[in-house]
Design a protein around this motif. Structure first.
Motif, mmCIF file in Angstrom:
data_model
loop_
_atom_site.group_PDB
_atom_site.id
_atom_site.type_symbol
_atom_site.label_atom_id
_atom_site.label_comp_id
_atom_site.label_asym_id
_atom_site.label_seq_id
_atom_site.Cartn_x
_atom_site.Cartn_y
_atom_site.Cartn_z
ATOM 1 N N UNK A 1 0.807 -1.214 0.035
ATOM 2 C CA UNK A 1 -0.238 -0.014 -0.005
ATOM 3 C C UNK A 1 0.941 1.123 -0.081
ATOM 4 N N UNK A 2 2.031 1.117 0.780
ATOM 5 C CA UNK A 2 2.817 2.618 0.943
ATOM 6 C C UNK A 2 3.455 2.754 -0.603
ATOM 7 N N UNK A 3 3.781 1.799 -1.248
ATOM 8 C CA UNK A 3 4.304 1.857 -2.633
ATOM 9 C C UNK A 3 3.242 2.610 -3.656
ATOM 10 N N UNK A 4 2.071 2.050 -3.250
ATOM 11 C CA UNK A 4 1.036 2.516 -4.241
ATOM 12 C C UNK A 4 1.048 4.024 -4.030
ATOM 13 N N UNK A 5 0.858 4.406 -2.772
ATOM 14 C CA UNK A 5 0.762 5.673 -2.304
ATOM 15 C C UNK A 5 1.922 6.544 -2.589
ATOM 16 N N UNK A 6 3.059 5.951 -3.070
ATOM 17 C CA UNK A 6 4.335 6.762 -3.167
ATOM 18 C C UNK A 6 4.231 7.759 -4.637
ATOM 19 N N UNK A 7 3.370 7.319 -5.403
ATOM 20 C CA UNK A 7 3.185 8.073 -6.653
ATOM 21 C C UNK A 7 1.828 8.605 -7.124
ATOM 22 N N UNK A 8 0.920 8.798 -5.988
ATOM 23 C CA UNK A 8 -0.389 9.415 -6.124
ATOM 24 C C UNK A 8 -1.166 9.707 -4.742
ATOM 25 N N UNK A 9 -1.554 10.766 -4.809
ATOM 26 C CA UNK A 9 -2.147 11.337 -3.346
ATOM 27 C C UNK A 9 -3.417 10.113 -2.887
ATOM 28 N N UNK A 10 -4.077 9.275 -3.479
ATOM 29 C CA UNK A 10 -4.867 8.494 -3.107
ATOM 30 C C UNK A 10 -4.886 7.291 -4.002
ATOM 31 N N UNK B 1 -6.110 3.793 14.722
ATOM 32 C CA UNK B 1 -6.204 3.386 16.044
ATOM 33 C C UNK B 1 -4.525 3.680 16.567
ATOM 34 N N UNK B 2 -4.607 3.793 17.966
ATOM 35 C CA UNK B 2 -3.244 4.129 18.772
ATOM 36 C C UNK B 2 -2.487 3.082 18.251
ATOM 37 N N UNK B 3 -0.862 3.461 18.101
ATOM 38 C CA UNK B 3 0.139 2.601 17.841
ATOM 39 C C UNK B 3 0.191 1.562 19.077
ATOM 40 N N UNK B 4 -0.087 1.882 20.360
ATOM 41 C CA UNK B 4 0.160 0.844 21.262
ATOM 42 C C UNK B 4 -0.769 -0.163 21.136
ATOM 43 N N UNK B 5 -1.741 -0.026 20.561
ATOM 44 C CA UNK B 5 -2.801 -1.367 20.279
ATOM 45 C C UNK B 5 -2.284 -2.059 19.614
ATOM 46 N N UNK B 6 -1.349 -1.980 18.561
ATOM 47 C CA UNK B 6 -0.587 -2.750 17.599
ATOM 48 C C UNK B 6 0.768 -3.151 17.968
ATOM 49 N N UNK B 7 1.432 -2.193 18.911
ATOM 50 C CA UNK B 7 2.768 -2.608 19.329
ATOM 51 C C UNK B 7 3.731 -2.110 18.277
ATOM 52 N N UNK B 8 3.271 -1.448 17.207
ATOM 53 C CA UNK B 8 4.140 -0.655 16.223
ATOM 54 C C UNK B 8 3.283 0.194 15.583
ATOM 55 N N UNK B 9 4.357 1.281 15.063
ATOM 56 C CA UNK B 9 3.616 2.539 14.548
ATOM 57 C C UNK B 9 3.681 2.584 12.974
ATOM 58 N N UNK B 10 2.376 2.362 12.517
ATOM 59 C CA UNK B 10 2.281 2.194 11.261
ATOM 60 C C UNK B 10 2.603 3.481 10.233
ATOM 61 N N UNK B 11 2.199 4.684 10.772
ATOM 62 C CA UNK B 11 2.564 5.872 10.004
ATOM 63 C C UNK B 11 3.949 5.998 10.055
ATOM 64 N N UNK B 12 4.574 5.892 11.258
ATOM 65 C CA UNK B 12 6.232 6.037 11.647
ATOM 66 C C UNK B 12 6.926 5.183 10.523
ATOM 67 N N UNK B 13 6.542 3.757 10.315
ATOM 68 C CA UNK B 13 7.185 2.951 9.248
ATOM 69 C C UNK B 13 7.011 3.039 7.909
ATOM 70 N N UNK B 14 5.862 3.730 7.573
ATOM 71 C CA UNK B 14 5.430 3.917 6.093
ATOM 72 C C UNK B 14 5.054 5.242 5.912
ATOM 73 N N UNK B 15 6.153 5.953 5.228
ATOM 74 C CA UNK B 15 6.059 7.497 5.110
ATOM 75 C C UNK B 15 4.811 7.887 4.146
ATOM 76 N N UNK B 16 4.424 7.050 3.090
ATOM 77 C CA UNK B 16 3.472 7.662 2.071
ATOM 78 C C UNK B 16 2.078 7.396 2.917
ATOM 79 N N UNK B 17 2.015 6.286 3.406
ATOM 80 C CA UNK B 17 0.888 6.046 4.475
ATOM 81 C C UNK B 17 0.512 6.980 5.292
ATOM 82 N N UNK B 18 1.554 7.671 5.937
ATOM 83 C CA UNK B 18 1.453 8.743 6.855
ATOM 84 C C UNK B 18 0.803 9.840 6.212
#
Ligand SMILES: N[C@@H](CCC(=O)N[C@@H](CS)C(=O)NCC(=O)O)C(=O)O
Length: 215
Positions: free
Chosen positions: A143-152, A171-188
């Motif tokens: 998904x992150x790669x897909x979003x690297x070349x387009x806004x949506x 949902x809060x990162x602590x509920x996953x134990x990892x931070x999705x936006x921090x690890x996937x900059x285009x998703x962020x």
């Protein structure tokens, strides 16, 4: 009574897709809280008889219609409102492709992972969690790669493919134990774009049942 009712609960990213869509299109809607944690309500015979034979939220009630599966609900609301609607055959097929990938492999793994890790009593087997986490990392990277070349997801404007894919991602990162936006900059950046849409709300502010007693 509001025009639309949505069976949902705050912890459900699957239901969030529908709740967010209703809010973003400015629909007149109200939630009907489903007590998943204390009563296992979707698993009761009453719920399966009266609300959804599949035993799931979300369920959208509109007049005599009762719709389940968030993809069906998003499609219905897009067609009725004309908003977030894929236009033309190519966009329709492309949206469907991403929604199926999301339901099966992105949020389809993320929801159970978060549930087993954080909400289930007792928590899930570590081997199951490890399997899911491997798949999640791989599929979020797609998904992150897909979003690297387009806004949506489909291109320049947001559609129901985006509203499906955001399901658990706020949902809060602590509920996953990892931070999705921090690890996937285009998703962020994409999550921030969706957050900026008028009517956006966090799942815990949009659906009832957050902060259950004892949790
Ligand atoms: N593909 C479905 C998934 C729905 C789903 O799995 N909902 C969960 C809550 S997040 C549920 O109702 N589970 C009931 C149960 O496990 O008994 C959708 O997108 O609507």
């Amino acid at each position: 009574m509001a025009e639309y009712q949505l069976y949902c609960f705050a912890q459900s990213g699957n239901a969030y897709r529908a709740a967010l869509m209703l809010n973003l299109i400015g629909a007149d809607w109200e939630p009907i809280w489903v007590d998943f944690f204390a009563k296992g309500e979707p698993r009761t015979p009453e719920y399966r008889n009266d609300v959804n034979e599949m035993g799931e939220v979300p369920v959208l009630v509109h007049g005599k219609r009762k719709l389940s599966q968030s993809a069906v609900i998003l499609t219905y609301l897009a067609e009725r409102s004309g908003k977030f609607k894929p236009e033309g055959e190519d966009e329709r097929l492309e949206a469907l492709r991403w929604i199926i990938f999301d339901n099966q492999k992105v949020n389809g793994f993320l929801g159970p992972y978060r549930f087993l890790r954080t909400l289930a009593r007792p928590p899930g087997d570590p081997a199951v969690l490890a399997f899911l986490k491997g798949r999640i990392d791989n599929n979020l990277a797609i998904v992150d790669k897909r979003l690297s070349s387009r806004p949506f997801v489909l291109g320049a404007r947001p559609t129901i493919a985006d509203l499906s894919l955001v399901a658990y991602l706020y949902y809060p990162a602590e509920e996953f134990g990892f931070d999705i936006p921090a690890q996937h900059k285009h998703i962020a950046v994409w999550l921030d774009r969706i957050k900026a849409l008028p009517g956006w709300k966090h799942p815990y502010d949009l659906m009832p049942g957050h902060l259950l007693p004892g949790r």
